[in-house]
Write an enzyme that holds these catalytic residues in place. Structure first.
Site, mmCIF file in Angstrom:
data_model
loop_
_atom_site.group_PDB
_atom_site.id
_atom_site.type_symbol
_atom_site.label_atom_id
_atom_site.label_comp_id
_atom_site.label_asym_id
_atom_site.label_seq_id
_atom_site.Cartn_x
_atom_site.Cartn_y
_atom_site.Cartn_z
ATOM 1 C CE LYS A 178 -1.943 3.004 2.897
ATOM 2 N NZ LYS A 178 -2.120 4.127 1.985
ATOM 3 C CD GLU A 253 13.560 1.960 8.722
ATOM 4 O OE1 GLU A 253 14.015 3.052 9.126
ATOM 5 O OE2 GLU A 253 14.190 0.894 8.800
ATOM 6 C CB CYS A 287 12.495 10.195 7.999
ATOM 7 S SG CYS A 287 13.611 9.319 6.905
ATOM 8 C CD GLU A 387 9.107 13.732 11.358
ATOM 9 O OE1 GLU A 387 8.011 13.208 11.628
ATOM 10 O OE2 GLU A 387 10.003 13.150 10.723
HETATM 11 P P1 NAD Z 1 1.861 8.634 7.798
HETATM 12 O O1 NAD Z 1 2.220 7.856 9.012
HETATM 13 O O2 NAD Z 1 0.740 9.585 7.891
HETATM 14 O O3 NAD Z 1 1.459 7.621 6.609
HETATM 15 C C1 NAD Z 1 2.345 6.616 6.152
HETATM 16 C C2 NAD Z 1 1.521 5.518 5.490
HETATM 17 O O4 NAD Z 1 0.693 4.909 6.468
HETATM 18 C C3 NAD Z 1 0.586 6.005 4.383
HETATM 19 O O5 NAD Z 1 0.544 5.055 3.350
HETATM 20 C C4 NAD Z 1 -0.757 6.080 5.103
HETATM 21 O O6 NAD Z 1 -1.862 5.961 4.241
HETATM 22 C C5 NAD Z 1 -0.648 4.870 6.016
HETATM 23 N N1 NAD Z 1 -1.534 4.896 7.197
HETATM 24 C C6 NAD Z 1 -2.141 5.963 7.767
HETATM 25 N N2 NAD Z 1 -2.889 5.555 8.825
HETATM 26 C C7 NAD Z 1 -2.726 4.211 8.924
HETATM 27 C C8 NAD Z 1 -3.234 3.221 9.816
HETATM 28 N N3 NAD Z 1 -4.038 3.519 10.811
HETATM 29 N N4 NAD Z 1 -2.844 1.932 9.636
HETATM 30 C C9 NAD Z 1 -1.991 1.609 8.642
HETATM 31 N N5 NAD Z 1 -1.495 2.490 7.749
HETATM 32 C C10 NAD Z 1 -1.864 3.783 7.897
HETATM 33 O O7 NAD Z 1 3.200 9.328 7.302
HETATM 34 P P2 NAD Z 1 3.390 10.303 6.057
HETATM 35 O O8 NAD Z 1 2.794 11.617 6.401
HETATM 36 O O9 NAD Z 1 2.966 9.627 4.794
HETATM 37 O O10 NAD Z 1 4.999 10.418 6.008
HETATM 38 C C11 NAD Z 1 5.719 11.262 6.820
HETATM 39 C C12 NAD Z 1 6.316 10.509 7.993
HETATM 40 O O11 NAD Z 1 7.083 9.413 7.541
HETATM 41 C C13 NAD Z 1 7.281 11.362 8.800
HETATM 42 O O12 NAD Z 1 7.051 11.186 10.173
HETATM 43 C C14 NAD Z 1 8.653 10.813 8.412
HETATM 44 O O13 NAD Z 1 9.653 11.023 9.378
HETATM 45 C C15 NAD Z 1 8.337 9.378 8.200
HETATM 46 N N6 NAD Z 1 9.365 8.734 7.366
HETATM 47 C C16 NAD Z 1 10.295 7.914 7.955
HETATM 48 C C17 NAD Z 1 11.302 7.336 7.191
HETATM 49 C C18 NAD Z 1 12.358 6.459 7.802
HETATM 50 O O14 NAD Z 1 13.107 5.847 7.057
HETATM 51 N N7 NAD Z 1 12.472 6.377 9.129
HETATM 52 C C19 NAD Z 1 11.356 7.586 5.806
HETATM 53 C C20 NAD Z 1 10.389 8.409 5.241
HETATM 54 C C21 NAD Z 1 9.395 8.980 6.028
#
Ligand code: NAD
Length: 494
Positions: A178, A253, A287, A387
């Site tokens: 997804k 992650e 991130c 963040e």
């Molecule tokens: P997010 O957590 O809002 O969403 C990430 C994914 O999870 C999306 O596909 C979203 O649709 C899905 N999601 C949302 N609610 C969910 C649920 N209840 N159950 C399962 N899946 C669900 O994050 P975002 O806004 O897309 O991305 C930004 C975040 O990602 C930041 O906090 C960033 O630091 C982090 N990030 C971390 C890394 C790493 O390598 N550590 C890399 C990239 C981004």
């Protein structure tokens, strides 16, 4: 308008409800495509296809390592052919400058090649053992985990997908994937490439839709053996709770709030340049961004002025025109970042440059934020604790090494960190004290497929990339062989 469908059991299918969602260009607000808006039921259909593929038809699982490696190389070659298209899709969908999207595509291609290589490398261990049972050989083999659910964010749409898909496929798992509903287009194209390359039906399944419906169903399903997630710490916590039903393996992650410690004996211009990369690359939506910048008091003034001047000179525009920075990914993300900027001002940080949305002319319909630098921040401020995930640098002056280390570690996160100094002893000493998974010395952000990626503390569990990233998607089986198959006169016969 083009509608992007799910890919389930080797077929392109709409959401069973027929519902669609829109994905938009953040530079112009225009709708780029419609996408299947899938439900829990669609997700369960994909999970069932993956389960059948792994446990019944077993075509991908039983494909030997050499043949899997060849298939990964074929995928890399098809991505190479579609390089320009993939980069354009990420720029249109995410907003990032085209040259950055091109860099992501090159990294993604190399990632497939890398895992094609290491899946054919020696693996496992063997031991000569006895333990009173007679001579034996004990050795380990790696096996795929089974049905793997994978969920990704929007900040590096193609690259985050590939960091998960390449090792999981190399290991022989069946996958339900997804992507973020904000930026699904390049991953959708990658699944068209999987289809073209002839990955067996059910081994790779794509379900487009929301986190609440699709992501949650993947994480909570007892038919999923492992879930790997990249995204916010808050959603990571809900994934962990969802995964408890069958104690599925998890890889997380998550977010970060990483420090950049700049000592007076650094190369000042070099440190400024790396701080620019650590703050503004990908519009700051990284991130591992190191935008919490601790600067020794003796050079603090000079550093802050240089950083603010460079930030003020950055070009902002449509990613297709290759500006220094593009729009933020969505209106919601822009508003979140602007909210943090307001908090920074209200809590007393000194605004050196930026701090507002650009709205004139070509900017009117997009989500553009002027690169922002705050000075004289303190540990208690929201901009230092949370963040931001946007183009905002926050400078904090410090006096001693101990003070800088204490402030750097004063966070719930532990993804990354940077140290700038010409004193190698100090660099290594400070690097060892920082509680984070990725450290840069006199540079910031370079990332390699060969090196493990992941966080300490609330930045995650497990590692991606490198040989560790492959092992995350494998079970290890211990096999013991008695060298003499006859009776050994032990146990029942004393
Ligand atoms: P997010 O957590 O809002 O969403 C990430 C994914 O999870 C999306 O596909 C979203 O649709 C899905 N999601 C949302 N609610 C969910 C649920 N209840 N159950 C399962 N899946 C669900 O994050 P975002 O806004 O897309 O991305 C930004 C975040 O990602 C930041 O906090 C960033 O630091 C982090 N990030 C971390 C890394 C790493 O390598 N550590 C890399 C990239 C981004």
């Amino acid at each position: 308008m083009d509608t992007k469908l799910n890919y389930i059991n080797g077929q392109w299918v709409p959401a069973a409800s027929g519902k669609t969602a829109e994905t938009r260009n953040p530079a112009t607000g225009e709708v780029l495509a419609l996408t299947a808006d899938s439900s829990a039921e669609d997700t369960k259909t994909a999970i069932a296809a993956a389960k059948k593929s792994f446990y019944e038809t077993r075509e991908w699982r039983d494909t030997d390592g050499e043949a899997r490696s060849d298939k990964l190389l074929e995928i890399a070659a098809l991505m190479e052919r579609d390089k320009e298209l993939l980069a354009n899709l990420d720029t249109l969908d995410n907003g990032k400058p085209l040259r950055e999207a091109e860099g992501d595509v090159s990294d993604a291609i190399h990632c497939f090649k890398y895992y094609a290589g290491i899946i054919t490398a020696p693996s496992g261990h063997s031991y000569e053992v006895n333990g009173g049972f007679g001579p034996m050989h004990s050795y380990t083999i790696a096996e795929p985990i089974g049905v793997v659910g994978q969920i990704t964010p929007w900040n590096y749409p193609l690259l985050m997908s590939v960091w998960k898909l390449a090792p999981a496929l190399a290991a022989g798992n069946s996958i339900v994937f997804k992507p973020s509903s904000n930026c699904p287009l390049s991953t959708h194209r990658l699944f068209e490439i999987f289809d073209e390359a002839g990955i067996p039906a059910g081994a790779v399944n794509l379900v487009l839709g929301s986190g609440g419906a699709v992501g949650h169903t993947i994480a909570a399903s007892n038919d999923v053996d492992m879930v790997t997630f990249t995204g916010s710490t808050k959603v990571g916590q809900s994934i962990m709770a969802d995964a408890v039903g069958n104690l599925k393996k998890i890889g997380l992650e998550l977010g970060g709030k990483s420090p950049n410690i700049i000592f007076e004996d650094c190369d000042l211009d070099g440190a400024v340049e790396w701080a620019m990369v650590g703050t503004f690359f990908n519009q700051g939506q990284v991130c591992s961004a190191c935008a919490r910048i601790y600067v020794q008091d003796t050079i603090h003034e000079a550093f802050a002025q240089k950083l603010a001047a460079k930030a003020a000179a950055m070009t902002v525009g449509n990613g297709l025109d290759n500006p220094d920075i593009g729009p933020l990914v969505s209106e919601a993300q822009m508003n979140k970042v602007l909210g943090y900027i307001e908090k920074g001002k209200a809590e007393g940080a000194t605004l050196l440059t930026g701090g507002y949305r650009l709205t004139d002319g070509e900017y009117a319909k997009g989500f553009f934020v002027k690169p922002t630098v705050f000075d004289n921040c303190t540990q208690g401020m929201t901009v230092i604790r949370e963040e931001i995930f946007g183009p905002v640098a926050c400078i904090v002056p410090f006096h001693t090494e101990e003070e800088a280390i204490a402030m750097a570690n004063d966070t719930e996160y532990g993804l990354a960190g940077t140290v700038c100094t010409k004193d190698i002893g100090k660099a290594i000493r400070v690097m060892k004290e920082i509680r984070a998974g990725i450290l840069w010395i006199n540079c910031c952000q370079p990332t390699f497929n060969q090196a493990p990626w992941g966080g300490y503390k609330m930045s995650g569990i497990g590692r991606e990339l490198s040989v560790h990233g492959l092992e995350e998607y494998q079970e290890t089986k211990q096999v013991n062989i008695a060298l003499d198959p006859g009776p050994i006169g032990w146990y029942v016969n004393g």
